[in-house]
Design an enzyme around this catalytic site. Structure first.
Site, PDB file in Angstrom:
ATOM      1  N   GLU A 253       0.893  -1.171   0.000  1.00  0.00           N
ATOM      2  CA  GLU A 253       0.000   0.000   0.000  1.00  0.00           C
ATOM      3  C   GLU A 253       0.922   1.208   0.000  1.00  0.00           C
ATOM      4  OE1 GLU A 253      -1.632   3.127   0.608  1.00  0.00           O
ATOM      5  OE2 GLU A 253      -1.981   2.559   2.691  1.00  0.00           O
ATOM      6  N   CYS A 287      -1.142   9.009   2.526  1.00  0.00           N
ATOM      7  CA  CYS A 287      -1.036   8.569   1.132  1.00  0.00           C
ATOM      8  C   CYS A 287      -2.243   9.030   0.332  1.00  0.00           C
ATOM      9  CB  CYS A 287      -0.877   7.056   1.067  1.00  0.00           C
ATOM     10  SG  CYS A 287      -2.158   6.149   1.948  1.00  0.00           S
TER      11      CYS A 287
END
Length: 487
Positions: A253, A287
């Site tokens: 991720e 993110c």
């Protein structure tokens, strides 16, 4: 709770110093104060943790999934009871405003509750066979040992997203703490022990990536590696695993350069409010941060005014009512200031921020920063900055907005603000990302929601949600033949 003066490893349900006593400083982002010495681990400490995990994994895998889930339920209860303690740990380690730290504790408890339920829904499936007297089914099998490489931006949620589903699936977990947020994973281990997790099933090792992360990833006993962090490090991990004698599953991720599109029929006040949240919550260290604000020409000036008005009212600090805390380290602050200065030297204009908050020095606070005029090809437009910096872009129409949204190597999240469901649906179809938000922020997750990205934002897996079970189990196909004549 006071933050400990020494942060150890957590191995076999005990606090363990490093062999030889090596350590490094942990500084608090709020005031640059050294709050602890951290055990600096390496291959020996990793081997110790893996040996404990290997000794415990088989027995843990044999525990029925509903009973494994029940332990996670007790962990959730303990998280809620110890909300203050974990909130303080998160705030010392990250500098987050208090409400954000507390919210992280709550979301981690929610995930444990969700995963507890999945213990009673640990489904495989049955399939018809074209062969007479044959039954075909799939079952989920534990993998063995999971290596979790943790991020710094949400230290409790980071370990919970990996450990809770991995444990529910019957795996042992060895977490590599981020060196900037080391104690959270140790406190998490103590909580799991109190919840009834058997000895050795969870461990946390401290240290830098090359020292502790690399030997963990490279060990053939590790069956799955789950990493949250930068795209560059994710690629390095995948390469390391590919060079092992025995392959492992790798869940990545990674970063994002997430577009926030404002159409000419958008609610501009709402869009400005959510653009600020997207860009500056957690000091932009997400993110899923909204780092590219793509605005239709017809409403560009009006949105720009609304945005800058809201940015001017962002409360910077780590207090109970603040919105934007510090970045994680002095090095991160210096890097961001250099990236902003570089963008300006190449023609961008600073509309807001662009400097450290001197009144909060020596803490690592950067004023919420808005840049304008950076070309789409510029480094500041293409690379993840991971800080409270966002850029404005003017586009003529929907097609140009979509092209710009897709014009990076990332594909994690994206948002579109519009009153037209036609535009919204078209954006959902045409934007290449793992999450699309309509009239919302670029971030958004829950324990039931799969999260992850495409291109340089991930490698196809999703955490958490039921999809995380696919990360931490292997599907085993079972073919059973029977003979009616022998009944």
């Amino acid at each position: 709770m006071s933050y400990p003066s020494f942060v150890p490893h957590w191995i076999a349900d005990a606090e363990v110093p490093s062999i030889g006593g090596a350590s490094f400083d942990k500084r608090c982002p709020i005031d640059d104060r050294v709050v602890a010495q951290v055990a600096r681990g390496g291959a020996a400490e990793v081997a110790h943790a893996l040996s404990a995990a290997a000794g415990a994994a088989e027995a843990w895998a044999a525990v029925p999934a509903p009973k494994r889930g029940a332990i996670l339920g007790r962990a959730a209860q303990l998280l809620r009871e110890r909300e203050q303690e974990f909130g303080e740990i998160i705030q010392v380690e990250t500098g987050k405003p208090w409400k954000n730290a507390i919210a992280e504790v709550g979301s981690s408890a929610d995930l444990a509750i969700f995963m507890e339920g999945e213990g009673s829904r640990f489904y495989g499936k049955t399939m018809p066979s074209p062969i007479l007297h044959r039954t075909v089914q799939t079952v989920r099998s534990p993998i063995g040992i999971c290596a979790g490489i943790m991020p710094f931006n949400s230290p409790l949620a980071g370990v919970a997203w990996k450990a809770f589903p991995a444990l529910l699936c019957g795996n042992a977990v060895v977490a590599k703490s981020h060196e900037l947020t080391p104690y959270t994973a140790v406190a998490f281990g103590r909580l799991l022990k109190d919840a009834g997790l058997p000895v050795g099933v969870y461990a946390a090792v401290q240290g830098y990536g090359p020292d502790a992360g690399a030997p963990l990833v490279q060990d053939d006993r590790v069956g799955v590696v789950s990493f949250t962090g930068s795209s560059a490090t994710g690629k390095l991990i995948q390469k390391m695993v590919s060079e092992r004698a025995v392959l492992a599953k790798v869940c990545l991720e990674l970063g994002g350069k997430n577009p926030f599109v404002v159409c000419d029929d958008a609610d501009l006040d709402l869009a400005a409010e959510l653009a600020v949240a997207s860009a500056f919550v957690d000091a932009g260290q997400r993110c899923a941060s909204g780092s590219r604000l793509i605005v239709f020409d017809r409403v560009y000036d009006a949105f720009r005014t609304a945005l800058l008005d809201r940015v001017a009212r962002v409360r910077v600090g780590s207090g109970p009512d603040d919105e934007c805390g510090p970045v994680i380290s002095r090095a991160s602050l210096d890097r961001l200031l250099g990236q902003v200065a570089g963008a300006v030297a190449r023609g961008a204009t600073v509309l807001a921020g662009g400097a450290a908050v001197e009144a909060l020095a020596p803490g690592y606070y950067l004023r919420p920063t808005v840049l304008e005029g950076a070309p789409a090809s510029d480094a500041v437009s293409q690379h993840e900055l991971f800080g409270p910096v966002t850029c404005l872009y003017r586009v003529a129409d929907f097609d140009e907005a979509v092209r710009l949204a897709n014009g990076t190597s990332y594909g994690l999240t994206g948002a579109i603000h519009t009153a037209s469901h036609h535009r919204a649906q078209a954006f959902v179809s045409r934007y290449r990302g793992g999450l699309v938000s309509v009239n919302g922020a670029t971030f958004g997750a829950g324990p039931h929601m799969p999260f992850g990205g495409v291109k340089n934002s991930g490698n196809g897996f999703r955490e958490p949600g039921t999809e995380s079970l696919d990360v931490y189990t292997e599907l085993k196909t079972v073919v059973i033949n029977h003979n009616p004549a022998q009944v």
